[in-house]
Scaffold this active site. Structure first.
Site, short mmCIF file in Angstrom:
data_model
loop_
_atom_site.label_atom_id
_atom_site.label_comp_id
_atom_site.label_asym_id
_atom_site.label_seq_id
_atom_site.Cartn_x
_atom_site.Cartn_y
_atom_site.Cartn_z
N LYS A 72 0.85 -1.20 0.00
CA LYS A 72 0.00 0.00 0.00
C LYS A 72 0.88 1.25 0.00
CE LYS A 72 -3.96 -2.01 2.41
NZ LYS A 72 -3.95 -3.07 1.41
N ASP A 106 -1.49 -2.05 -4.20
CA ASP A 106 -2.90 -2.17 -3.82
C ASP A 106 -3.61 -0.84 -4.03
OD1 ASP A 106 -2.48 -4.78 -2.95
OD2 ASP A 106 -2.36 -4.25 -0.82
N ARG A 157 -5.24 -5.90 -11.19
CA ARG A 157 -6.09 -6.74 -10.36
C ARG A 157 -7.46 -6.05 -10.27
NH1 ARG A 157 -4.53 -6.18 -4.48
NH2 ARG A 157 -2.97 -7.81 -4.69
N GLY A 161 -13.95 -3.84 -4.14
CA GLY A 161 -13.67 -2.64 -3.35
C GLY A 161 -13.99 -2.89 -1.89
N THR A 199 -11.57 -12.18 -6.49
CA THR A 199 -12.88 -12.27 -5.85
C THR A 199 -13.08 -13.70 -5.36
OG1 THR A 199 -15.26 -12.01 -6.17
CG2 THR A 199 -14.02 -12.75 -8.09
N HIS A 200 -13.97 -13.84 -4.36
CA HIS A 200 -14.36 -15.18 -3.90
C HIS A 200 -15.72 -15.53 -4.45
CE1 HIS A 200 -11.89 -13.06 -0.91
NE2 HIS A 200 -11.16 -14.14 -1.02
N ARG A 262 -11.66 -8.01 7.22
CA ARG A 262 -12.11 -9.36 6.81
C ARG A 262 -13.33 -9.79 7.61
NH1 ARG A 262 -8.64 -7.90 3.80
NH2 ARG A 262 -10.57 -7.20 2.89
C1 LIG Z 1 -6.49 -11.01 -3.66
C2 LIG Z 1 -7.33 -9.86 -3.22
C3 LIG Z 1 -6.79 -8.59 -3.21
C4 LIG Z 1 -7.57 -7.50 -2.84
N1 LIG Z 1 -7.04 -6.23 -2.92
C5 LIG Z 1 -7.84 -5.16 -2.69
C6 LIG Z 1 -7.37 -3.83 -2.91
O1 LIG Z 1 -6.23 -3.59 -3.32
N2 LIG Z 1 -8.23 -2.81 -2.66
C7 LIG Z 1 -9.52 -3.02 -2.23
O2 LIG Z 1 -10.26 -2.05 -2.06
N3 LIG Z 1 -9.97 -4.27 -2.01
C8 LIG Z 1 -9.18 -5.33 -2.22
N4 LIG Z 1 -9.66 -6.60 -2.01
C9 LIG Z 1 -10.95 -6.79 -1.30
C10 LIG Z 1 -12.15 -6.74 -2.21
O3 LIG Z 1 -12.36 -5.42 -2.64
C11 LIG Z 1 -13.41 -7.25 -1.48
O4 LIG Z 1 -13.66 -6.47 -0.35
C12 LIG Z 1 -13.31 -8.71 -1.03
O5 LIG Z 1 -12.67 -9.48 -1.98
C13 LIG Z 1 -14.72 -9.31 -0.80
O6 LIG Z 1 -15.46 -9.30 -2.00
P1 LIG Z 1 -15.63 -10.57 -2.96
O7 LIG Z 1 -15.17 -10.15 -4.32
O8 LIG Z 1 -14.98 -11.76 -2.45
O9 LIG Z 1 -17.20 -10.70 -3.11
P2 LIG Z 1 -18.37 -10.81 -2.04
O10 LIG Z 1 -19.61 -10.61 -2.83
O11 LIG Z 1 -18.11 -9.93 -0.87
O12 LIG Z 1 -18.24 -12.30 -1.57
C14 LIG Z 1 -18.52 -13.40 -2.41
C15 LIG Z 1 -18.56 -14.65 -1.55
O13 LIG Z 1 -17.24 -14.91 -1.07
C16 LIG Z 1 -17.24 -15.26 0.30
N5 LIG Z 1 -16.43 -14.27 1.06
C17 LIG Z 1 -16.12 -13.02 0.71
N6 LIG Z 1 -15.34 -12.44 1.63
C18 LIG Z 1 -15.18 -13.36 2.62
C19 LIG Z 1 -14.48 -13.36 3.85
N7 LIG Z 1 -13.78 -12.29 4.28
N8 LIG Z 1 -14.54 -14.49 4.59
C20 LIG Z 1 -15.23 -15.58 4.16
N9 LIG Z 1 -15.90 -15.62 3.00
C21 LIG Z 1 -15.88 -14.53 2.24
C22 LIG Z 1 -18.68 -15.21 0.76
O14 LIG Z 1 -19.16 -16.52 0.82
C23 LIG Z 1 -19.42 -14.46 -0.31
O15 LIG Z 1 -20.70 -14.98 -0.52
C24 LIG Z 1 -8.90 -7.70 -2.42
C25 LIG Z 1 -9.46 -8.98 -2.45
C26 LIG Z 1 -8.71 -10.05 -2.85
C27 LIG Z 1 -9.34 -11.40 -2.93
#
Ligand SMILES: Cc1cc2nc3c(=O)[nH]c(=O)nc-3n(C[C@H](O)[C@H](O)[C@H](O)COP(=O)(O)OP(=O)(O)OC[C@H]3O[C@@H](n4cnc5c(N)ncnc54)[C@H](O)[C@@H]3O)c2cc1C
Length: 280
Positions: A72, A106, A157, A161, A199-200, A262
């Site tokens: 960061k 990031d 990436r 957000g 994303t997850h 998280r």
């Molecule tokens: C590798 C990586 C790098 C990232 N870098 C940045 C960045 O530089 N700047 C930034 O603003 N954000 C960053 N993020 C965070 C991102 O913006 C989201 O806040 C985060 O990924 C949760 O959103 P999602 O895409 O997983 O979707 P969501 O819609 O939030 O989640 C989809 C599904 O994934 C599962 N899930 C999501 N989060 C969790 C958790 N914490 N614990 C357990 N299960 C979960 C849930 O089952 C959910 O139903 C990053 C995320 C990842 C994976």
């Protein structure tokens, strides 16, 4: 760590992190690592952080880990002075280049997006190609930012957000963020750079795989990224299907704000955390 942070954080020291990165590599996963911390307000402290990241880059190279650094800019002094952050990150990108690694910047709160993209562009103009950054789907501005970056064939990436932003600048509703993510994926994958789909969200991951096929983007030009401790089985399943999966694996003594973000993303994690806290 005893409280359950160890599920999301690879420990407090570089030795701890190196052990976890090795295990991820052994499981067929790539990784990035971040020394946790943000918003440093003291010039000398940023020099210390540059030294620490230099050691991380060296350790990755010396141990032959399939890993890279993600950091960061506020940790490198962006809130003190943009030039200081630029000089600090430039030194690290150059060091990463010399050791054969990518370094990713990031994306933080919306107030830092302009400066972050300016610094990314300056690094590329300085001939440094081993650097990537991040775009956030929830910001209304992101499609325009992507258009201005595409001529650079950027390594980006894409995330939804993570910060609390005002409705005037970011979509407040999840469905709109998801739709924006999908549109950006399409443009990014068609755009000729390297795409890290972070994303997850399984539906979006499958959508990304489909779009990559449609745009004939080879598996060497995109990867899937998830966080350490989140959807571990899905990470392994995707790696077994032959996709590059990178697990973002932070470490360091300043793990508390990261853990809180998280936990905020998913109430079930809070339950997990509390159970450990009670046991501990
Ligand atoms: C590798 C990586 C790098 C990232 N870098 C940045 C960045 O530089 N700047 C930034 O603003 N954000 C960053 N993020 C965070 C991102 O913006 C989201 O806040 C985060 O990924 C949760 O959103 P999602 O895409 O997983 O979707 P969501 O819609 O939030 O989640 C989809 C599904 O994934 C599962 N899930 C999501 N989060 C969790 C958790 N914490 N614990 C357990 N299960 C979960 C849930 O089952 C959910 O139903 C990053 C995320 C990842 C994976």
């Amino acid at each position: 760590m005893r409280l359950g942070a160890g599920r999301f954080v690879a420990g407090e020291t570089l030795d701890d992190a190196a052990r976890v990165l090795r295990k991820l590599n052994d499981d067929g996963l790539s990784a990035n690592t971040t020394l946790l911390g943000e918003a440093v307000h003291d010039r000398d402290a940023t020099a210390e952080i540059v030294r620490a990241y230099t050691a991380v880059i060296d350790r990755i190279a010396d141990d032959g880990l399939r890993a890279n650094v993600a950091l960061k800019l506020t940790h490198l002094g962006l809130e003190i002075d943009e030039e200081l952050a630029f000089d600090n990150v430039r030194a690290l990108v150059e060091h990463a280049r010399d050791r054969g690694q990518l370094l990713r910047i990031d994306m933080e709160q919306s107030s830092f997006v302009d400066a972050t993209l300016r610094i990314y562009r300056r690094l590329r103009e300085a001939g440094l190609d081993n650097v990537g950054t991040v775009l956030q789907a929830y910001l209304y501005r992101t499609p325009a930012d992507l258009q201005t970056l595409l001529p650079l064939e950027p390594n980006l990436r894409l995330v939804k957000g993570a910060y609390l932003e005002a409705a005037g600048i970011a979509y407040p509703h999840k469905a709109d963020v998801d739709a924006a993510y999908e549109r950006l994926l399409d443009t990014m994958l068609a755009g000729g750079g390297y795409t890290a789909v972070a994303t997850h969200d399984e539906r979006l991951i499958e959508r990304a795989i489909h779009l990559a096929e449609q745009h004939e983007v080879g598996r060497d030009r995109f990867e899937l990224q998830m966080l350490y401790g989140v959807r571990g089985q899905l990470q392994l399943d995707l790696a077994r299907r032959g996709f590059k999966v990178l697990v973002a694996t932070p470490y360091g003594p300043e793990w508390y704000p990261y853990l809180m973000r998280r936990l905020g993303e998913r109430p079930a994690n809070l339950l997990f955390f509390l159970k450990n806290a009670i046991r501990g």
